[in-house]
Design a protein around this motif. Structure first.
Motif, mmCIF file in Angstrom:
data_model
loop_
_atom_site.group_PDB
_atom_site.id
_atom_site.type_symbol
_atom_site.label_atom_id
_atom_site.label_comp_id
_atom_site.label_asym_id
_atom_site.label_seq_id
_atom_site.Cartn_x
_atom_site.Cartn_y
_atom_site.Cartn_z
ATOM 1 N N GLY A 1 0.807 -1.214 0.000
ATOM 2 C CA GLY A 1 0.000 0.000 0.000
ATOM 3 C C GLY A 1 0.841 1.265 0.000
ATOM 4 O O GLY A 1 0.420 2.298 0.534
ATOM 5 N N ARG A 2 1.980 1.218 -0.648
ATOM 6 C CA ARG A 2 2.911 2.353 -0.640
ATOM 7 C C ARG A 2 2.845 3.105 -1.958
ATOM 8 O O ARG A 2 2.995 2.516 -3.045
ATOM 9 C CB ARG A 2 4.344 1.839 -0.427
ATOM 10 N N ARG A 3 2.605 4.403 -1.890
ATOM 11 C CA ARG A 3 2.607 5.222 -3.107
ATOM 12 C C ARG A 3 4.005 5.259 -3.703
ATOM 13 O O ARG A 3 5.005 5.316 -2.984
ATOM 14 C CB ARG A 3 2.150 6.639 -2.789
ATOM 15 N N HIS A 4 4.078 5.277 -5.023
ATOM 16 C CA HIS A 4 5.373 5.265 -5.683
ATOM 17 C C HIS A 4 5.243 5.802 -7.104
ATOM 18 O O HIS A 4 4.160 5.759 -7.704
ATOM 19 C CB HIS A 4 5.941 3.851 -5.737
ATOM 20 N N SER A 5 6.347 6.329 -7.612
ATOM 21 C CA SER A 5 6.420 6.807 -8.996
ATOM 22 C C SER A 5 7.782 6.418 -9.540
ATOM 23 O O SER A 5 8.794 6.469 -8.828
ATOM 24 C CB SER A 5 6.264 8.327 -9.068
ATOM 25 N N PHE A 6 7.821 6.056 -10.818
ATOM 26 C CA PHE A 6 9.075 5.731 -11.483
ATOM 27 C C PHE A 6 9.510 6.896 -12.361
ATOM 28 O O PHE A 6 8.707 7.465 -13.105
ATOM 29 C CB PHE A 6 8.934 4.472 -12.341
#
Length: 325
Positions: free
Chosen positions: A49-54
Motif C-alpha cells: 500500500g505504498r505510493r510510488h512513482s518511477f
C-alpha cells in the motif's frame, strides 16, 4: 552490522512511515531489464500500500536531470528518493539529494556494490525493496571533489585509465568481475604515466610524483585490499592512497597484493587520512578524475573533502540487512 556514522549525526530528515517513493531507474542500457525491475518494484509497493512513482532515464535525458526532478517531487510531497542501479546511478542521485532535505535510498544492482554492501543492503532486488519499505534514516558520510559527491572513491592517474579500459572490455565481453580483473591486469601491464602533483593538507605542502592518487570513502573496499586507514572512514576523515614510482612488474605485484588483502604493507604504497586536501597537477588546467566508477574532466586544483553534511540514507532494520562480505 550498523552503518558507519558521518562526522556529525545531526540530521533533520525524518520521512513519514508511509512517505511516497520516487524511484530513479536507468533504463538506457537495458530496456527489458528495466521493465522487469519496475514490474517487480510496483508489485511490492502495491502489496504494501505504498505510493510510488518511477522516473526513468532513457534516450537523451541525462541522469542528473531526472534525479533533480525526483528530488523536486519528493520535496513537494514529503517523499523518499530511491536510486536503482550501479555506482554511477547511485552517485548521480546522491548528488541531487545531498542538501535537499530529502531522504535517500538505494537498490544496488551493479557489479561490485561497495556502497550497498557496506550498509548491509541486499543486492537481491526483492529483499532490498522489502527492507526499504521498513527502513529508517541513518546519517552517512560522503566525500566531495570540487563539489562533486563520491560515495565510494575518487581518483586520478592510473585508476581512471583502468576504468576506461574496463568499460571497453565489458562492452566487448560482458559485465562480470572476471572481465574487470583481466582488463585491469592488462592495463597495469601496459605501464602508467606518472603525475607531478602539488598537495596541501592540514597545513602541510609537498610535491610528489605518482602514477595514482586514490581517495577512499568506503571502509569495505579499503579493508578488502588491506589498507589500515579503512577503520577511520565514516568518522569525519577520508583515506588517501598513492603509488610511488614503480615498474610495470611492480605494478602487477601491487595488484596481486591488493587481491590478497595485503596492499597496505607494500613499500611502494603510501596511505594517509585527511579531512580536506588540495591537489594541483603541475602543468595541467584539467585532468581526468574517476568518481564512483565514472570518468569526468575536472579543472585544477582539485579539492577533496568530507561533505559538510551527511547523506540521510534509508537503511533496513538490522534483521533485514545482510552480513558484510
Amino acid at each position: 552490522m550498523d552503518a558507519p556514522l558521518a562526522a556529525t549525526d545531526r540530521i533533520r530528515t525524518r520521512p513519514a512511515p508511509d512517505a511516497p517513493l520516487f524511484i530513479v531507474i536507468n533504463g538506457a542500457s537495458g530496456q527489458q531489464d528495466a521493465d522487469a525491475t519496475c514490474d517487480t518494484l510496483a508489485r511490492l509497493c502495491q502489496a504494501a500500500g505504498r505510493r510510488h512513482s518511477f522516473l526513468r532515464v532513457a534516450g537523451p535525458d541525462p541522469i542528473d536531470r531526472v534525479a533533480a526532478e525526483a528530488v523536486a517531487r519528493a520535496r513537494a510531497d514529503g517523499g523518499i528518493v530511491v536510486a536503482v542501479g550501479g555506482d554511477g546511478t547511485l552517485n548521480a542521485v546522491a548528488q541531487a539529494v545531498l542538501g535537499s532535505g530529502c531522504a535517500y535510498s538505494v537498490l544496488p544492482q551493479g557489479t561490485f556494490n561497495y556502497f550497498g554492501r557496506t550498509h548491509g543492503i541486499p543486492q537481491d532486488l526483492e529483499a532490498a525493496m522489502r527492507g526499504l519499505l521498513q527502513a529508517s534514516v541513518v546519517p552517512v558520510q560522503v566525500g566531495r571533489v570540487n563539489g562533486r559527491v563520491f560515495l565510494v572513491n575518487a581518483s586520478l592517474g592510473l585508476y581512471p585509465k583502468l576504468l576506461e579500459d574496463r568499460e571497453a572490455a565489458k562492452q566487448e565481453y560482458g559485465r562480470s568481475r572476471g572481465v574487470a580483473l583481466l582488463s585491469g591486469l592488462r592495463t597495469l601491464a601496459s605501464g602508467a604515466r606518472r603525475l607531478a602533483l602539488d598537495i596541501a593538507s592540514g597545513g602541510d605542502h609537498r610535491r610528489v610524483r605518482t602514477s595514482t592518487l586514490f581517495v577512499g570513502n568506503n571502509a569495505l573496499q579499503l579493508a578488502r585490499i588491506g589498507i589500515d586507514e579503512a577503520a577511520v572512514l565514516g568518522q569525519g576523515e577520508l583515506a588517501g592512497l598513492m603509488i610511488k614510482p614503480a615498474s610495470r612488474l611492480a605494478l602487477l605485484g601491487l595488484a596481486l597484493r591488493g587481491a590478497l588483502g595485503r596492499l597496505g604493507a607494500a613499500e611502494n604504497i603510501e596511505s594517509f587520512v585527511f579531512r580536506r586536501m588540495t591537489v594541483a597537477p603541475r602543468g595541467r588546467r584539467r585532468i581526468k578524475v574517476a568518481v564512483d566508477g565514472e570518468v569526468v574532466w575536472m579543472r585544477s586544483p582539485l579539492v577533496f573533502e568530507v561533505a559538510p553534511e551527511p547523506l540521510p540514507l534509508m537503511l533496513p532494520p538490522p534483521e533485514l540487512r545482510v552480513a558484510v562480505e
